[in-house]
Write an enzyme that holds these catalytic residues in place. Structure first.
Site, short mmCIF file in Angstrom:
data_model
loop_
_atom_site.label_atom_id
_atom_site.label_comp_id
_atom_site.label_asym_id
_atom_site.label_seq_id
_atom_site.Cartn_x
_atom_site.Cartn_y
_atom_site.Cartn_z
N ASP A 62 2.22 -2.71 -3.26
CA ASP A 62 2.88 -1.44 -3.56
C ASP A 62 4.21 -1.62 -4.28
O ASP A 62 4.60 -0.77 -5.08
CB ASP A 62 3.05 -0.59 -2.29
CG ASP A 62 3.81 -1.33 -1.19
OD1 ASP A 62 4.13 -2.52 -1.36
OD2 ASP A 62 4.07 -0.71 -0.15
N LYS A 89 -2.03 -4.96 10.95
CA LYS A 89 -2.18 -3.50 11.13
C LYS A 89 -3.47 -3.10 11.85
O LYS A 89 -4.07 -2.07 11.54
CB LYS A 89 -2.10 -2.78 9.78
CG LYS A 89 -0.86 -3.14 8.96
CD LYS A 89 -0.94 -2.56 7.56
CE LYS A 89 0.15 -3.13 6.67
NZ LYS A 89 0.08 -2.65 5.30
#
Length: 495
Positions: free
Chosen positions: A230, A195
């Protein structure tokens, strides 16, 4: 005079014939064009077909890969990562807990005040902070010092709604959405950055210790008690409000699944048996692959030019990052081979990933008589104006085929988890419920997708078993879920 009239009549007739020939030519061309459109559409539908028998084979393949991944490291395309989360929230947790969510160019800090049994979440608040670009490629110390400084500012703003017990540290659940090799519940070494991050001196280091060094440097009386991702956080958030939650699925930009496994069913676990006898497994199911997956030429082409060819195949056909791009590739082929949008291929139609899945969803959900939303999206995204209703209907049908395949394959993955846990058949426990906690923008906002997924799960398990399977939305696993895991793994539990 008669000759002139006769001449004019002949010329008029010839002109009429010529005009008629042009009309016929255009008609034939249009028929051929639409014939090719229909061929491409039918081929797409056939290649994306997901009949029940095929989905059940995919679920069986998922189950086999899960067993293999639990048996040994590297034994399967599914990593089946041991998370060291052996205690999920019960609803009895009390006190003030923090979460730090680092997963991209922003990070989020959150705090919750838990009220114990019947109290639930009394108060919560959060803040989001952008990470300066230079810190994404700097040093580990610079990044984590910046995060700790912002964390300190947030702690300083605590009001009377939040209260830490006397003599106790503030405890943090750290959601770190980058590849790590976890060794303990609050310890994990960074494998690589993604990312846009590239901080070389952090690779191979324990990210919790790097954060704790910065926290100690700032003299903050805080401690990380859980390092999570997550998906595991979503499972924790679901379990906090519903003790029957057995698994969590993220369907957003990417996709993943986590579930609760008995430690005795994990051959590669060599540590002491936890008191609970349970262990949360992070499947990393986006990397699932099977010969039964219905792949098309568009999927193969997309994969070939991706950053990770041959990897994350399941993710590339079911998640939000890729659905819009698959639709664009189909439209591009129709534009090239069937002149769907006229003689020239619209330039923007050739731009990879220009069609985002939210735009695809908006077109798929268009219920207006003349498909106005589809028309405006084609104009705004691709610069294609004045599309006919027939063309717009073709676009909607492509969206439907691609989304339906993704939703039904997601349901097959859920069936694979249910099979692994023996929850795909009728059990002796009368009224027993098995809850799948779902999160992610794709599931939450793409209604046709989520409805199709839920209906397909019912179709696959049958009416009787479907009464025991509940799919429910569990929000903010990376925030609240992480704070709840900090609570369930608190250093003060015995106290």
């Amino acid at each position: 005079m008669r000759k002139v009239v006769a001449c004019a009549t002949v010329i008029g007739a010839a002109t009429a014939c010529a005009v008629g020939a042009v009309v016929v030519h255009r008609y034939v061309r249009k028929c051929r064009r639409w014939g090719r459109v229909t061929e491409i559409l039918q081929e797409l539908e056939e290649k994306c077909a997901t009949p029940s028998w095929k989905l059940k084979r995919i679920a069986d393949a998922m189950n086999v890969e899960m067993h293999a991944g639990l048996a040994s490291e590297g034994g399967s395309k599914l990593k089946m990562l041991i998370t060291y989360v052996d205690k999920l929230p019960t609803g009895y947790e009390e006190g003030l807990y923090y979460a730090l969510d680092l997963g991209g160019t922003n990070f989020r800090v959150l705090r919750v005040q838990l009220g114990g049994k019947d109290g639930g979440i009394i108060s919560q608040e959060s803040t989001e902070v952008s990470i300066p670009p230079n810190l994404m490629v700097g040093t580990s110390a610079e990044l984590f010092d910046y995060i700790a400084a912002e964390l300190g500012k947030f702690v300083a703003q605590e009001n009377q709604d939040f209260e830490v017990a006397p003599g106790r540290q503030r405890e943090i659940g750290f959601t770190f959405s980058f590849p790590v090799m976890q060794t303990l519940i609050a310890s994990g070494n960074l494998i690589k950055w993604t990312k846009g991050f590239n901080i070389e001196d952090a690779v191979g280091q324990d990210v919790v210790e790097e954060l704790m060094k910065a926290i100690r440097k700032r003299s903050l009386d805080m401690r990380v008690t859980a390092l999570v991702n997550d998906t595991v956080g979503t499972l924790a958030g679901g379990r906090y409000t519903n003790k029957n939650v057995i698994a969590a699925i993220i369907l957003g930009t990417g996709t993943n699944a986590a579930y609760v496994e008995r430690v005795q069913a994990i051959p590669k676990w060599h540590g002491p048996l936890p008191d609970s006898g349970d262990m949360v497994i992070n499947m990393e199911w986006g990397n699932f692959r099977s010969s039964h997956l219905p792949l098309t030429e568009y999927d193969h082409a997309l994969d070939a030019v991706s950053l990770n060819p041959g990897e994350q195949i399941f993710e590339k056909i079911i998640s939000g990052m890729y659905l819009g791009e698959i639709v664009r590739r189909v439209l591009c082929k129709m534009a090239e081979e069937a002149l769907l949008f006229g003689d020239d291929v619209p330039p923007k139609l050739k731009d990879p990933f220009i069609l985002r899945t939210p735009d695809m969803s908006a077109m798929h959900h268009d219920s207006s008589a003349d498909l106005t939303v589809v028309g405006s999206k084609l104009k705004n995204v691709f610069g294609i104006s004045d599309t006919s209703l027939e063309v717009r209907k073709v676009v909607v049908e492509i969206c439907n085929i691609v989304a339906t395949r993704g939703a039904r394959l997601s349901a097959a993955g859920i069936l694979g988890i249910l099979k692994k846990l023996g929850k795909d058949t009728i059990s002796d426990g009368k009224g027993e419920k098995n809850v799948i906690a779902m999160d992610g923008g794709l599931y939450e906002h793409y209604t046709e997708y989520s409805k199709c997924l839920e209906n397909t799960v019912k179709e696959l398990v049958g009416d009787d078993v479907s009464e025991s399977i509940i799919i429910e939305h569990s929000n903010d696993g990376s925030g609240i879920g992480a704070a709840l895991l900090a609570a369930s793994h608190s250093q003060y539990l015995d106290a």
